[in-house]
Design a protein around this motif. Structure first.
Motif, PDB file in Angstrom:
ATOM      1  N   GLN A  18      84.739  59.789   0.200  1.00 18.43           N
ATOM      2  CA  GLN A  18      85.541  60.290  -0.920  1.00 18.43           C
ATOM      3  C   GLN A  18      87.026  60.026  -0.680  1.00 18.43           C
ATOM      4  O   GLN A  18      87.766  59.666  -1.612  1.00 18.43           O
ATOM      5  CB  GLN A  18      85.281  61.780  -1.106  1.00 18.43           C
ATOM      6  N   ALA A  19      87.467  60.184   0.577  1.00 17.99           N
ATOM      7  CA  ALA A  19      88.879  59.957   0.900  1.00 17.99           C
ATOM      8  C   ALA A  19      89.264  58.502   0.703  1.00 17.99           C
ATOM      9  O   ALA A  19      90.339  58.185   0.162  1.00 17.99           O
ATOM     10  CB  ALA A  19      89.158  60.393   2.344  1.00 17.99           C
ATOM     11  N   VAL A  20      88.395  57.568   1.119  1.00 13.62           N
ATOM     12  CA  VAL A  20      88.736  56.156   0.982  1.00 13.62           C
ATOM     13  C   VAL A  20      88.662  55.716  -0.477  1.00 13.62           C
ATOM     14  O   VAL A  20      89.423  54.835  -0.913  1.00 13.62           O
ATOM     15  CB  VAL A  20      87.841  55.278   1.891  1.00 13.62           C
ATOM     16  N   MET A  21      87.793  56.342  -1.254  1.00 19.94           N
ATOM     17  CA  MET A  21      87.751  56.013  -2.681  1.00 19.94           C
ATOM     18  C   MET A  21      89.029  56.505  -3.370  1.00 19.94           C
ATOM     19  O   MET A  21      89.553  55.827  -4.274  1.00 19.94           O
ATOM     20  CB  MET A  21      86.510  56.620  -3.330  1.00 19.94           C
ATOM     21  N   ARG A  22      89.549  57.638  -2.933  1.00 15.30           N
ATOM     22  CA  ARG A  22      90.829  58.099  -3.488  1.00 15.30           C
ATOM     23  C   ARG A  22      91.949  57.122  -3.119  1.00 15.30           C
ATOM     24  O   ARG A  22      92.840  56.840  -3.933  1.00 15.30           O
ATOM     25  CB  ARG A  22      91.165  59.505  -2.975  1.00 15.30           C
ATOM     26  N   CYS A  23      91.903  56.602  -1.896  1.00 14.59           N
ATOM     27  CA  CYS A  23      92.890  55.600  -1.493  1.00 14.59           C
ATOM     28  C   CYS A  23      92.809  54.365  -2.384  1.00 14.59           C
ATOM     29  O   CYS A  23      93.825  53.794  -2.791  1.00 14.59           O
ATOM     30  CB  CYS A  23      92.658  55.187  -0.036  1.00 14.59           C
ATOM     31  N   THR A  24      91.596  53.948  -2.673  1.00 13.90           N
ATOM     32  CA  THR A  24      91.381  52.773  -3.517  1.00 13.90           C
ATOM     33  C   THR A  24      92.023  52.967  -4.886  1.00 13.90           C
ATOM     34  O   THR A  24      92.750  52.101  -5.387  1.00 13.90           O
ATOM     35  CB  THR A  24      89.873  52.507  -3.669  1.00 13.90           C
ATOM     36  N   LYS A  25      91.778  54.112  -5.486  1.00  9.40           N
ATOM     37  CA  LYS A  25      92.323  54.377  -6.820  1.00  9.40           C
ATOM     38  C   LYS A  25      93.840  54.475  -6.778  1.00  9.40           C
ATOM     39  O   LYS A  25      94.528  53.989  -7.694  1.00  9.40           O
ATOM     40  CB  LYS A  25      91.690  55.643  -7.389  1.00  9.40           C
ATOM     41  N   MET A  76      91.358  52.473   7.808  1.00 11.63           N
ATOM     42  CA  MET A  76      90.844  51.935   9.062  1.00 11.63           C
ATOM     43  C   MET A  76      89.763  52.831   9.664  1.00 11.63           C
ATOM     44  O   MET A  76      88.826  52.337  10.299  1.00 11.63           O
ATOM     45  CB  MET A  76      91.976  51.717  10.054  1.00 11.63           C
ATOM     46  N   GLU A  77      89.864  54.141   9.461  1.00 17.22           N
ATOM     47  CA  GLU A  77      88.799  55.027   9.931  1.00 17.22           C
ATOM     48  C   GLU A  77      87.502  54.699   9.198  1.00 17.22           C
ATOM     49  O   GLU A  77      86.421  54.637   9.808  1.00 17.22           O
ATOM     50  CB  GLU A  77      89.186  56.492   9.698  1.00 17.22           C
ATOM     51  N   GLU A 123      82.764  62.963   3.174  1.00 17.62           N
ATOM     52  CA  GLU A 123      84.183  63.303   3.015  1.00 17.62           C
ATOM     53  C   GLU A 123      85.060  62.074   3.248  1.00 17.62           C
ATOM     54  O   GLU A 123      86.081  61.871   2.576  1.00 17.62           O
ATOM     55  CB  GLU A 123      84.578  64.412   3.982  1.00 17.62           C
ATOM     56  N   LEU A 124      84.661  61.215   4.198  1.00 18.71           N
ATOM     57  CA  LEU A 124      85.405  59.987   4.458  1.00 18.71           C
ATOM     58  C   LEU A 124      85.218  59.003   3.314  1.00 18.71           C
ATOM     59  O   LEU A 124      86.175  58.325   2.910  1.00 18.71           O
ATOM     60  CB  LEU A 124      84.943  59.372   5.785  1.00 18.71           C
TER      61      LEU A 124
END
Length: 346
Positions: free
Chosen positions: A53-60, A144-145, A50-51
């Protein structure tokens, strides 16, 4: 390991368990990879999907921003590699063009009163965060997480690497304590199918600078690893939730070339945009890198002299970015020469 085999996908979970036989098998499998080409993939780690996927969404989300907004946090605003990097900024493979990727550099939050910042240690300073992005607080918090989770995983990987060398899993604690690592959000634009492949590499053929790299890929492939015995390029297919792990030049140096830091590249032929998040673990900047135990025969001299983490990685950065700048200057001169009118003698 047989030739022409893509880096295997290994279950890392035995490292955390009590099954000594499974742990020994994991250690032996990773050792084989290190001896062959220094690449493998791991699942069964402790970074939640889940983390990821969340950071990949941030990247996009970041790369969807207008260029002028990304340039507000230009990496050139500082000297410690934090912030946005334009397309075509780096050139890792001589003879190619600067690379078809843009990035965002993120590291540990190091305030300006920290000894690392004051002493201008390797890649040490405060991050530059985008303020115009949707939900900037969530973007920073998630980034950062994720950074901290992969930092912990990198330490675990080094623990296993220690075991492959016949020393205790804590052997690299002096290297990992106070370590510097750099995370990069990367975006590879879709590459035209008829483009000159050599001049339009996502990342040119290269080896990594530091100790160990952990790469999170999206579903779009493009990463290739050189199979040295055959000279063939092997595709590293994305595996959901997995990390591609590879050794860097600094670890190979400490291993006296026994373990491999292998050549790899990215060519995005998919016709789609590609996103990835490499995590480059360098180590404590002041750690003195010397020949590791069990990496040379008795009476055999080490191939390399002692060097600090900072000295080794800084030199590699200067070379790759200097190469890109030199290329751009040469192309500028060529274009100016072509555009200049020819003055004929009267």
């Amino acid at each position: 390991m047989s030739a022409r085999a893509s880096p295997p996908v290994l279950d890392f979970s035995p490292f955390y368990g009590e099954d000594s036989a499974a742990k020994a098998k994991l250690v032996e499998s990773i050792k084989e990879c290190c001896l062959y080409n220094g690449f493998f993939q791991i699942i069964g780690h402790r970074v939640p999907i889940e983390l990821q996927q969340a950071v990949m969404r941030c990247t996009k989300r970041f790369f969807e921003m207008p260029l002028e907004q990304k340039l507000e946090i230009d990496k050139n605003n500082n000297t410690f590699n934090r912030g946005y990097e334009l397309l075509r900024s780096q050139m890792l493979e001589p003879g190619t063009g600067p690379e078809l990727k843009e990035g965002l550099y993120i590291g540990e939050e190091i305030p300006e009163d920290h000894p690392y910042f004051i002493q201008r240690k390797l890649n040490s300073g405060p991050n530059q965060w985008p303020q115009m992005i949707e939900d900037p607080e969530e973007f920073q918090r998630t980034s950062m997480e994720y950074y901290r989770a992969v930092f912990a995983l990198a330490k675990d990987v080094l623990g296993v690497l220690a075991l492959t060398l016949g020393v205790h899993a804590t052997y690299f604690d002096p290297l990992t304590d106070g370590a510097v690592a750099t995370m990069r959000f990367l975006h590879y634009p879709a590459q035209p199918k008829d483009a000159d492949e050599k001049l339009n590499r996502g990342i040119g053929a290269h080896t990594d600078f530091g100790c160990v790299t952990l790469l999170l890929q999206d579903e779009v492939d493009g990463l290739q690893v050189l199979d040295v015995p055959t000279g063939e390029w092997l595709d590293v297919q994305p595996v959901p939730g997995a990390y591609v792990v590879n050794l860097g030049n600094l670890f190979m140096r400490m291993a006296n070339d026994k373990y491999k830091s292998n050549t790899h590249r990215v060519i995005n032929k998919s016709g789609r945009e590609r996103y990835s998040i490499p995590f480059f673990f360098s180590g404590n900047p002041d750690y003195l890198c010397e020949c590791l135990p069990n990496c040379r025969k008795q009476q055999e001299a080490p191939k390399y002299g002692p060097i600090t983490v900072e000295q080794a990685v800084t030199a590699a950065y200067k070379e790759s970015y200097g190469r890109a700048e030199k290329y751009k200057q040469e192309m500028k001169v060529k274009l100016e020469t072509i555009a200049s009118p020819v003055v004929m003698a009267a």
